[in-house]
Scaffold this active site. Structure first.
Site, PDB file in Angstrom:
ATOM      1  N   ASP A 149      -1.242   9.599  -4.983  1.00 27.65           N
ATOM      2  CA  ASP A 149      -0.276   9.338  -3.933  1.00 27.65           C
ATOM      3  C   ASP A 149      -0.759  10.094  -2.708  1.00 27.65           C
ATOM      4  O   ASP A 149      -0.725  11.332  -2.685  1.00 27.65           O
ATOM      5  CB  ASP A 149       1.113   9.821  -4.360  1.00 27.65           C
ATOM      6  CG  ASP A 149       2.186   9.574  -3.308  1.00 27.65           C
ATOM      7  OD1 ASP A 149       1.831   9.271  -2.143  1.00 27.65           O
ATOM      8  OD2 ASP A 149       3.376   9.708  -3.632  1.00 27.65           O
TER       9      ASP A 149
ATOM     10  N   ASN B 146      -8.395   3.280   1.852  1.00 25.49           N
ATOM     11  CA  ASN B 146      -7.802   1.965   2.072  1.00 25.49           C
ATOM     12  C   ASN B 146      -6.282   1.976   2.102  1.00 25.49           C
ATOM     13  O   ASN B 146      -5.670   1.137   2.751  1.00 25.49           O
ATOM     14  CB  ASN B 146      -8.288   1.015   0.963  1.00 25.49           C
ATOM     15  CG  ASN B 146      -7.471  -0.256   0.897  1.00 25.49           C
ATOM     16  OD1 ASN B 146      -7.629  -1.172   1.683  1.00 25.49           O
ATOM     17  ND2 ASN B 146      -6.555  -0.306  -0.086  1.00 25.49           N
TER      18      ASN B 146
ATOM     19  N   TYR C 225       2.879   0.696  13.353  1.00 21.52           N
ATOM     20  CA  TYR C 225       1.644   0.397  12.629  1.00 21.52           C
ATOM     21  C   TYR C 225       0.418   0.456  13.543  1.00 21.52           C
ATOM     22  O   TYR C 225      -0.560   1.153  13.239  1.00 21.52           O
ATOM     23  CB  TYR C 225       1.736  -0.983  11.979  1.00 21.52           C
ATOM     24  CG  TYR C 225       0.465  -1.362  11.241  1.00 21.52           C
ATOM     25  CD1 TYR C 225       0.165  -0.797  10.004  1.00 21.52           C
ATOM     26  CD2 TYR C 225      -0.439  -2.273  11.787  1.00 21.52           C
ATOM     27  CE1 TYR C 225      -1.006  -1.129   9.330  1.00 21.52           C
ATOM     28  CE2 TYR C 225      -1.602  -2.613  11.127  1.00 21.52           C
ATOM     29  CZ  TYR C 225      -1.887  -2.036   9.896  1.00 21.52           C
ATOM     30  OH  TYR C 225      -3.055  -2.359   9.239  1.00 21.52           O
TER      31      TYR C 225
ATOM     32  N   LYS D 237      -2.902   3.192  13.449  1.00 25.88           N
ATOM     33  CA  LYS D 237      -4.317   2.887  13.298  1.00 25.88           C
ATOM     34  C   LYS D 237      -5.128   3.461  14.462  1.00 25.88           C
ATOM     35  O   LYS D 237      -6.292   3.832  14.296  1.00 25.88           O
ATOM     36  CB  LYS D 237      -4.515   1.373  13.172  1.00 25.88           C
ATOM     37  CG  LYS D 237      -3.971   0.802  11.866  1.00 25.88           C
ATOM     38  CD  LYS D 237      -4.627   1.453  10.647  1.00 25.88           C
ATOM     39  CE  LYS D 237      -4.227   0.801   9.346  1.00 25.88           C
ATOM     40  NZ  LYS D 237      -4.915   1.377   8.163  1.00 25.88           N
TER      41      LYS D 237
ATOM     42  N   THR E  27      -2.060 -10.584   2.280  1.00 19.92           N
ATOM     43  CA  THR E  27      -1.675  -9.520   1.364  1.00 19.92           C
ATOM     44  C   THR E  27      -0.238  -9.086   1.644  1.00 19.92           C
ATOM     45  O   THR E  27       0.364  -9.475   2.651  1.00 19.92           O
ATOM     46  CB  THR E  27      -2.595  -8.290   1.524  1.00 19.92           C
ATOM     47  OG1 THR E  27      -2.395  -7.718   2.832  1.00 19.92           O
ATOM     48  CG2 THR E  27      -4.058  -8.666   1.360  1.00 19.92           C
TER      49      THR E  27
END
Length: 271
Positions: free
Chosen positions: A78, A105, A193, A197, A228
């Site tokens: 985790d 990832n 999000y 990044k 996904t």
């Protein structure tokens, strides 16, 4: 403790103290129990790499490792739990004594559960209305999680004769593209999000600078917009196509480049 590989099948394996050091490459892929991470783990294993399938849920990790088959081993991990990350590093050290490849990832785009269309996610992620708790949770995985894993695994990477780190990011985090009025990605830039990044890109650049005088290579990859769970399965590419650049870069040899930032089809991206 379960060994990653059957060292009896590896006549070139050596020993370091009491630790068996497998001759083939050892990789850890975080968030490998589904989606992009699973695809990368499966491809690496098929190429003869001994892969740790990092999974927050160990049972799911074991299921995926069993489906991948030879060369894959589940590892409870985790990225938001420092104790879990430390235990994972200890397990790899006990099993193999080193780490040759780290693929960071694991990522999330929201903390909301159930079907949630991307257009609705973006509407709730405007700077003026973005829930700060959700922003903190996403950054905890996408930024601090990567840094936590990096710090824990770096001593193991230093034991490798040619180690590589591949951080999985998104073109959405490119400040150059977001600042360009003509870029199609400009309207999608938001603080939850996308900006996570951007922060990951900055952390990766710091890794590149820290390690540029060492033999450890660092690469940044923006995979394709895959179908996904991360994007509510609204992607335009198959997982196989979207992950191919991650696999290609992860498979580079010791003479392969470092410090690159590329798209899923191998095109350099602006920071």
């Amino acid at each position: 403790m379960p060994m990653l590989v059957d060292v009896s099948l590896l006549p070139t394996a050596t020993t370091r103290g009491k630790i068996i050091v497998p001759a083939n490459r050892i990789a850890l892929v975080t968030g490998a129990n589904q989606g992009m991470g699973r695809q990368v783990a499966e491809k690496l294993a098929a190429d003869g790499v001994a892969v740790y399938v990092g999974s927050r849920d160990l049972a799911r990790g074991k299921e995926v490792a069993a489906q991948i088959g030879a060369g894959a081993s589940a590892l409870q991990l985790d990225v938001t739990d420092t104790a879990s990350v430390a235990a994972a590093a200890d397990q790899i050290r006990t099993d193999a004594g080193r780490l040759d490849l780290l693929v960071n990832n694991a990522a999330i785009s929201t903390t909301r559960t159930g079907p949630f269309a991307m257009v609705d996610r973006r509407a709730l992620a405007r700077v003026s209305t973005a829930p700060l708790d959700e922003m903190r949770s996403v950054w905890e995985v996408n930024v601090f999680g990567v840094l936590t894993v990096y710090q824990a695994m770096l001593p193991l990477l230093r034991e490798s004769p040619h180690a590589r780190i591949v951080n999985v990011t998104s073109a959405l985090g490119s400040l150059t593209l977001a600042a360009d009025p003509h870029s199609g990605l400009r309207s999608t830039f938001e603080p939850i999000y996308s900006a996570s990044k951007t922060a990951l890109n900055a952390v990766t650049l710091a890794m590149m600078i820290e390690l540029e005088e060492t033999d450890i290579k660092v690469n940044l990859v923006s995979p394709g917009f895959a179908r996904t769970a991360l994007v509510n399965f609204e992607g335009t590419e198959s997982v196989e196509d979207a992950a191919r650049e991650i696999v290609r870069v992860a498979s580079l040899g010791p003479d392969g480049p470092t410090g690159t930032f590329t798209t899923w089809d191998g095109v350099p991206l602006p920071w």
